[in-house]
Design a protein around this motif. Structure first.
Motif, PDB file in Angstrom:
ATOM      1  N   THR A 103     -42.223  -4.717  37.543  1.00 37.84           N
ATOM      2  CA  THR A 103     -42.366  -3.288  37.278  1.00 37.84           C
ATOM      3  C   THR A 103     -43.688  -2.812  37.854  1.00 37.84           C
ATOM      4  OG1 THR A 103     -41.023  -3.281  35.282  1.00 37.84           O
ATOM      5  CG2 THR A 103     -42.665  -1.542  35.495  1.00 37.84           C
ATOM      6  N   VAL A 104     -43.593  -1.766  38.676  1.00 33.88           N
ATOM      7  CA  VAL A 104     -44.794  -1.181  39.259  1.00 33.88           C
ATOM      8  C   VAL A 104     -45.114   0.078  38.468  1.00 33.88           C
ATOM      9  CG1 VAL A 104     -45.738  -0.061  41.305  1.00 33.88           C
ATOM     10  CG2 VAL A 104     -44.295  -2.090  41.549  1.00 33.88           C
ATOM     11  N   LEU A 105     -46.247   0.079  37.799  1.00 28.53           N
ATOM     12  CA  LEU A 105     -46.665   1.261  37.040  1.00 28.53           C
ATOM     13  C   LEU A 105     -47.837   1.923  37.746  1.00 28.53           C
ATOM     14  CD1 LEU A 105     -46.664   0.048  33.313  1.00 28.53           C
ATOM     15  CD2 LEU A 105     -44.939   1.435  34.478  1.00 28.53           C
ATOM     16  N   GLY A 161     -52.865 -12.208  36.250  1.00 28.21           N
ATOM     17  CA  GLY A 161     -53.018 -11.078  37.168  1.00 28.21           C
ATOM     18  C   GLY A 161     -54.470 -10.893  37.559  1.00 28.21           C
ATOM     19  N   ASP A 162     -54.696 -10.308  38.720  1.00 29.42           N
ATOM     20  CA  ASP A 162     -56.057  -9.984  39.133  1.00 29.42           C
ATOM     21  C   ASP A 162     -56.458  -8.644  38.524  1.00 29.42           C
ATOM     22  OD1 ASP A 162     -55.523 -11.269  42.507  1.00 29.42           O
ATOM     23  OD2 ASP A 162     -56.159 -12.280  40.658  1.00 29.42           O
ATOM     24  N   VAL A 163     -57.737  -8.507  38.278  1.00 23.58           N
ATOM     25  CA  VAL A 163     -58.258  -7.275  37.692  1.00 23.58           C
ATOM     26  C   VAL A 163     -59.289  -6.683  38.638  1.00 23.58           C
ATOM     27  CG1 VAL A 163     -59.624  -6.312  35.803  1.00 23.58           C
ATOM     28  CG2 VAL A 163     -57.860  -8.017  35.318  1.00 23.58           C
ATOM     29  N   THR A 164     -59.086  -5.433  39.011  1.00 22.04           N
ATOM     30  CA  THR A 164     -60.032  -4.744  39.890  1.00 22.04           C
ATOM     31  C   THR A 164     -60.337  -3.414  39.242  1.00 22.04           C
ATOM     32  OG1 THR A 164     -58.895  -5.731  41.782  1.00 22.04           O
ATOM     33  CG2 THR A 164     -60.450  -3.958  42.237  1.00 22.04           C
ATOM     34  N   THR A 165     -61.608  -3.132  39.061  1.00 24.34           N
ATOM     35  CA  THR A 165     -61.919  -1.873  38.403  1.00 24.34           C
ATOM     36  C   THR A 165     -63.273  -1.343  38.814  1.00 24.34           C
ATOM     37  OG1 THR A 165     -62.106  -0.769  36.256  1.00 24.34           O
ATOM     38  CG2 THR A 165     -62.942  -3.007  36.390  1.00 24.34           C
ATOM     39  N   VAL A 174     -51.757   0.321  27.835  1.00 22.50           N
ATOM     40  CA  VAL A 174     -50.678   0.015  28.780  1.00 22.50           C
ATOM     41  C   VAL A 174     -50.330  -1.458  28.678  1.00 22.50           C
ATOM     42  CG1 VAL A 174     -49.954   0.058  31.189  1.00 22.50           C
ATOM     43  CG2 VAL A 174     -51.570   1.779  30.344  1.00 22.50           C
ATOM     44  N   SER A 175     -49.045  -1.731  28.656  1.00 20.03           N
ATOM     45  CA  SER A 175     -48.612  -3.116  28.562  1.00 20.03           C
ATOM     46  C   SER A 175     -47.507  -3.369  29.575  1.00 20.03           C
ATOM     47  CB  SER A 175     -48.121  -3.365  27.122  1.00 20.03           C
ATOM     48  OG  SER A 175     -47.646  -4.664  26.995  1.00 20.03           O
ATOM     49  N   ASN A 176     -47.701  -4.359  30.441  1.00 17.81           N
ATOM     50  CA  ASN A 176     -46.686  -4.724  31.425  1.00 17.81           C
ATOM     51  C   ASN A 176     -46.655  -6.240  31.500  1.00 17.81           C
ATOM     52  OD1 ASN A 176     -44.795  -4.725  33.444  1.00 17.81           O
ATOM     53  ND2 ASN A 176     -46.114  -3.830  35.030  1.00 17.81           N
ATOM     54  N   VAL A 177     -45.610  -6.790  32.058  1.00 11.50           N
ATOM     55  CA  VAL A 177     -45.532  -8.244  32.149  1.00 11.50           C
ATOM     56  C   VAL A 177     -45.828  -8.690  33.572  1.00 11.50           C
ATOM     57  CG1 VAL A 177     -44.045 -10.246  31.874  1.00 11.50           C
ATOM     58  CG2 VAL A 177     -43.929  -8.380  30.237  1.00 11.50           C
ATOM     59  N   ALA A 178     -44.918  -8.345  34.491  1.00  8.68           N
ATOM     60  CA  ALA A 178     -45.098  -8.762  35.882  1.00  8.68           C
ATOM     61  C   ALA A 178     -44.991  -7.546  36.768  1.00  8.68           C
ATOM     62  CB  ALA A 178     -44.038  -9.791  36.261  1.00  8.68           C
ATOM     63  N   GLY A 179     -45.677  -7.579  37.878  1.00  8.51           N
ATOM     64  CA  GLY A 179     -45.657  -6.443  38.787  1.00  8.51           C
ATOM     65  C   GLY A 179     -47.071  -5.956  38.963  1.00  8.51           C
ATOM     66  N   SER A 180     -47.300  -4.692  38.692  1.00  6.63           N
ATOM     67  CA  SER A 180     -48.657  -4.180  38.837  1.00  6.63           C
ATOM     68  C   SER A 180     -48.871  -2.980  37.932  1.00  6.63           C
ATOM     69  CB  SER A 180     -48.940  -3.797  40.295  1.00  6.63           C
ATOM     70  OG  SER A 180     -48.148  -2.691  40.669  1.00  6.63           O
ATOM     71  N   VAL A 181     -50.113  -2.749  37.628  1.00  7.51           N
ATOM     72  CA  VAL A 181     -50.516  -1.566  36.867  1.00  7.51           C
ATOM     73  C   VAL A 181     -51.688  -0.944  37.595  1.00  7.51           C
ATOM     74  CG1 VAL A 181     -51.494  -0.703  34.707  1.00  7.51           C
ATOM     75  CG2 VAL A 181     -49.806  -2.557  34.660  1.00  7.51           C
ATOM     76  N   THR A 182     -51.531   0.308  38.006  1.00 10.76           N
ATOM     77  CA  THR A 182     -52.631   1.010  38.660  1.00 10.76           C
ATOM     78  C   THR A 182     -52.918   2.251  37.840  1.00 10.76           C
ATOM     79  OG1 THR A 182     -51.833   0.238  40.797  1.00 10.76           O
ATOM     80  CG2 THR A 182     -53.454   2.015  40.799  1.00 10.76           C
ATOM     81  N   VAL A 183     -54.148   2.384  37.385  1.00 11.19           N
ATOM     82  CA  VAL A 183     -54.529   3.526  36.558  1.00 11.19           C
ATOM     83  C   VAL A 183     -55.632   4.285  37.269  1.00 11.19           C
ATOM     84  CG1 VAL A 183     -55.382   4.276  34.313  1.00 11.19           C
ATOM     85  CG2 VAL A 183     -53.950   2.230  34.485  1.00 11.19           C
ATOM     86  N   LEU A 228     -59.315   3.172  27.968  1.00 10.91           N
ATOM     87  CA  LEU A 228     -58.138   2.492  28.503  1.00 10.91           C
ATOM     88  C   LEU A 228     -58.066   1.050  28.030  1.00 10.91           C
ATOM     89  CD1 LEU A 228     -55.747   2.530  30.574  1.00 10.91           C
ATOM     90  CD2 LEU A 228     -57.389   1.694  32.259  1.00 10.91           C
ATOM     91  N   ALA A 229     -56.879   0.632  27.639  1.00  7.67           N
ATOM     92  CA  ALA A 229     -56.642  -0.782  27.369  1.00  7.67           C
ATOM     93  C   ALA A 229     -55.396  -1.195  28.129  1.00  7.67           C
ATOM     94  CB  ALA A 229     -56.465  -1.029  25.876  1.00  7.67           C
ATOM     95  N   VAL A 230     -55.478  -2.270  28.888  1.00  8.76           N
ATOM     96  CA  VAL A 230     -54.321  -2.750  29.642  1.00  8.76           C
ATOM     97  C   VAL A 230     -54.127  -4.230  29.341  1.00  8.76           C
ATOM     98  CG1 VAL A 230     -53.275  -3.074  31.906  1.00  8.76           C
ATOM     99  CG2 VAL A 230     -54.792  -1.115  31.518  1.00  8.76           C
ATOM    100  N   ASN A 231     -52.882  -4.596  29.077  1.00  6.16           N
ATOM    101  CA  ASN A 231     -52.528  -5.986  28.835  1.00  6.16           C
ATOM    102  C   ASN A 231     -51.365  -6.365  29.724  1.00  6.16           C
ATOM    103  OD1 ASN A 231     -53.709  -7.551  26.360  1.00  6.16           O
ATOM    104  ND2 ASN A 231     -53.718  -5.379  25.859  1.00  6.16           N
ATOM    105  N   THR A 232     -51.536  -7.414  30.539  1.00  7.24           N
ATOM    106  CA  THR A 232     -50.392  -7.885  31.314  1.00  7.24           C
ATOM    107  C   THR A 232     -50.356  -9.395  31.309  1.00  7.24           C
ATOM    108  OG1 THR A 232     -51.338  -8.270  33.513  1.00  7.24           O
ATOM    109  CG2 THR A 232     -50.874  -5.975  32.928  1.00  7.24           C
TER     110      THR A 232
END
Lengths: 193, 208, 314
Positions: free
Chosen positions: C113-115, C150-154, C58-67, C125-129
């Motif tokens: 962008t909110v994903l 970005g903050d990372v919570t997992t 997953v790749s996003n720039v600004a916003g959030s990514v929730t998986v 999973l690989a996420v890059n923001t």
């Protein structure tokens, strides 16, 4: 394969770290040598596998390469990249084995071997790899050697020629021939632009 | 086959074929782990004593292992990872100062650094500088501040070393400070990719 | 029969390549493009069937990514595509899936962008923001989460996890089983609880709060951030903590204890354990202390230049 900035950075880091490891391994540290093995085994084995098109032979080639590297390590001068030095040893190992065996043995391309090579490398990009790998397997050894070194592993013709013990002109001709054969065979199988 | 030589125009353009070839995996993991066999056949070196330079190389390689394991993991996910046995840096090692080449020390007086390290440091700094210039001001400031923190830390250790030359704790801390700075620079570089999207995304942030 | 798909070259530009798979090809290349040419924040609602043991990128720039992991063999993407985003690329061949927010070449006013993505529980999973926060839950396989700010919570299970930020904070919770955890930040604060196995944490100036169980190997490196670490060690474990000006507090939990080797050049060593408990050991060359506590087959080394080192069992 093209040199991006990330690759340059990775290479700069690896040059420094590898020099440390090579020194340690040359001094007798099997632990440092194991790290070098872990870093390079995949590429060395990939090279052996593609050149020999035979799983067991490729494993023997990989082992022999690292054993020879261990013996020769104290003399490694850091003039070339460590990976290139390993590949030179691997290529020599493959060629020496070919010269020892009767010609008909090395030319056997069993469907099983081609299929297993495809399966082992197909995780990367199944669609493209299957067709291309099977086509590469059918190339005559001389053309395949150059194709593997130049088009897959990115060596210049001068380096590939040196590693294979052939003239630079021969290397270029073999590559041209390999691409020509691949294009023809892939077209024959229904792959088109 | 005669038809090879007589083949007319290539049905697949060379550029596409070359791209396809270039994306084939260079790495093919052996079906089984070959290391055990190799390890069993490595002949021991004739000279067991490790020179002063050799100790530093070993120490440095041990310190580097963590970062390299990261590379290993990325290259060969199935590779076994672990710090080599017996590789703990202990204060029982003989005092060695990292004098391997003559070069002006970026970290302060009294320390000369290995040429390969200096070159890697120079390359990384240049790469990072051009990368940072494209990032939003806040990120750039954070990175520069923290790199300055690291350089300051190394300078403090150097200063202490001048008072206590050969102190094993200080030498260990200094070695790790050098490695840490390279690691942080390359981590930052990797995290701030020259991905068009990332750059453009940051441009947007600057304009807000 | 042409199946065009979009491929990204190393320089980041998009190229289109036509490729006719031969009849023997089993892989399926699927292209889903969502255009937001209208300019408004566009709701996202896509679902694709994928392999339960595949990889998701997953790749996003600004916003959030929730998986979030779930039991279905599908990737479901919802959320909002930020105004000005060119499109959301979703590519999969069944095994490897890529979800990427694509910005236009002239990105003037692009919004967040909110994903929100649900993936098979066992996906890697690989996420890059860049600045988007990343939150991950209920996944059991390997994770690599990277941001700039970005903050990372997992949550992690017993697999490999790699979490890296420049200035984002990192919070990771384990469930007990051993994995391999690599955390790296420059200035972010790091909080890791209930993680076990091999745990390596590096930062420069953020603070670390680490609660580790069943540790076999741990390497903690910081320059100026403070470290508070509680750990229950495996027999034979190796723990190495190093800082320069950092204050380091280590709480030994469980019967193993360890052989402790503590040294700070100009700070204080304070230990409530060992034969010189309660005394600060100071000599002309700084403070150091060595002792054994508990079963003591593990080794704990803590080194600092000018910070204090504090070791206790509570």
């Amino acid at each position: 394969m093209t040199g991006t900035s990330d690759d340059d950075l990775q290479r700069a880091r690896q040059r420094l770290e590898e020099q440390r490891l090579v020194e340690a391994a040359a001094g007798g540290s099997t632990a440092a040598f194991e790290v070098l093995y872990r870093l390079h085994a995949g590429r060395v084995h990939g090279l052996c596998r593609r050149m020999t098109q035979h799983r067991e032979t490729a494993e023997d080639c990989t082992q022999d390469t690292f054993l020879q590297a261990w013996r020769a390590l104290p003399g490694f001068q850091n003039r070339s990249a460590f990976g290139t030095w390993l590949h030179t040893i691997a290529v020599n190992t493959v060629l020496a084995r070919r010269r020892r065996l009767a010609p008909h043995e090395t030319q056997t391309q069993s469907l099983d071997e081609a299929a297993s090579l495809i399966a082992d490398s197909a995780a990367h990009d199944p669609a493209a790899a299957r067709d291309l790998e099977s086509a590469i397997a059918t190339l005559p050894p001389g053309a395949r050697d150059v194709l593997v070194l130049v088009a897959i592993y990115g060596y210049a013709h001068e380096e590939a020629a040196r590693m294979l013990g052939i003239a630079v002109g021969t290397s270029k001709a073999q590559l041209h021939r390999a691409r020509h054969l691949l294009a023809t065979r892939l077209a024959y199988e229904g792959v088109s632009a | 086959m005669n038809q090879d030589e007589a083949a007319p125009d290539l049905p697949m353009p060379n550029a596409a074929l070359d791209r396809a070839l270039a994306t084939l995996p260079q790495e093919i993991a052996p079906q089984r782990d070959l290391w055990a066999t190799i390890a069993g056949r490595l002949e021991p070196r004739p000279d067991p004593t490790v020179s002063r330079r050799g100790w530093l190389a070993l120490a440095a390689s041990v310190v580097c292992v963590g970062f390299l394991l990261l590379i290993v993991r990325l290259l060969q996910p199935s590779a076994v990872s672990g710090v080599p046995p017996g590789a703990t840096l202990g204060s029982t090692q003989s005092a060695v100062s990292p004098v391997l080449d003559l070069e002006a020390a970026p970290f302060g007086r009294g320390v000369v650094l290995d040429a390969a390290y200096v070159q890697a440091h120079r390359d990384l700094s240049a790469q990072l500088r051009s990368r940072l210039a494209r990032l939003p001001p806040q990120t750039r400031r954070t990175v520069e501040e923290n790199l300055a923190v690291m350089r300051h830390a190394a300078m403090q250790i150097n200063t202490a070393l001048e008072q206590q030359p050969g102190d094993p704790l200080l030498e260990e801390l200094l070695l790790k400070a050098y490695q840490d700075e390279l690691t942080v620079m390359s981590t930052v570089y990797e995290l701030t990719r020259t991905d068009a999207d990332a750059v453009l995304g940051n441009r947007r942030l600057e304009q807000l | 029969m042409n199946k065009p798909f979009t491929q990204q070259n190393t320089a980041g530009a998009m190229t289109k390549k036509s490729f006719n798979p031969s009849p023997s090809t089993l892989a399926l290349a699927v292209l889903l493009m969502i255009s937001s040419a209208s300019g408004a924040g566009t709701p996202i609602d896509r679902t694709v069937a994928i392999d339960p043991l595949g990889t998701v990128d997953v790749s996003n720039v600004a916003g959030s990514v929730t998986v979030t992991g779930w039991e279905r063999n599908e990737v479901a993407i919802s959320g909002t595509l930020g105004k000005g985003v060119e499109r959301l690329d979703v590519n999969t061949d069944g095994k490897a899936t890529r979800i990427k927010v694509v910005l236009p070449s002239n990105a003037m006013n692009v919004e967040d962008t909110v994903l929100k993505i649900q993936v098979p529980r066992k996906s890697s999973l690989a996420v890059n923001t860049v600045s988007a926060d990343v939150t991950v839950r209920d996944l059991t396989a390997s994770q690599r989460l990277q941001t700039v700010s970005g903050d990372v919570t997992t949550q992690i299970a017993a697999e490999a996890a790699e979490l890296r930020t420049v200035s984002g904070d990192i919070e990771v919770t384990g469930s007990g089983p051993r994995g391999v955890l690599e955390i790296a930040s420059v200035s972010g604060d790091i909080r890791a609880m209930r993680v076990a196995g091999e745990v390596n944490v590096t930062n420069v100036s953020g603070d670390m709060l680490l609660g580790l169980g069943a540790v076999s190997r741990s390497r903690i490196r910081t320059t100026s951030g403070d470290v508070t670490m509680a750990a229950a060690l495996d027999p034979g474990a190796r723990v190495d903590i190093e800082g320069t000006s950092s204050d380091i507090k280590y709480v030994s939990v469980g019967p193993e204890g360890g052989q402790f080797d503590l040294a700070t050049f100009s700070g204080d060593v304070i230990s409530c354990l060992g034969p010189r408990a309660g005394q600060t050991d100071r000599s002309g060359r700084g403070s150091s202390l060595q002792f054994s506590h508990g079963r003591a087959s593990a080794r704990v080394r803590i080194k600092s230049l000018s910070g204090d080192i504090n070791v206790c069992d509570k």
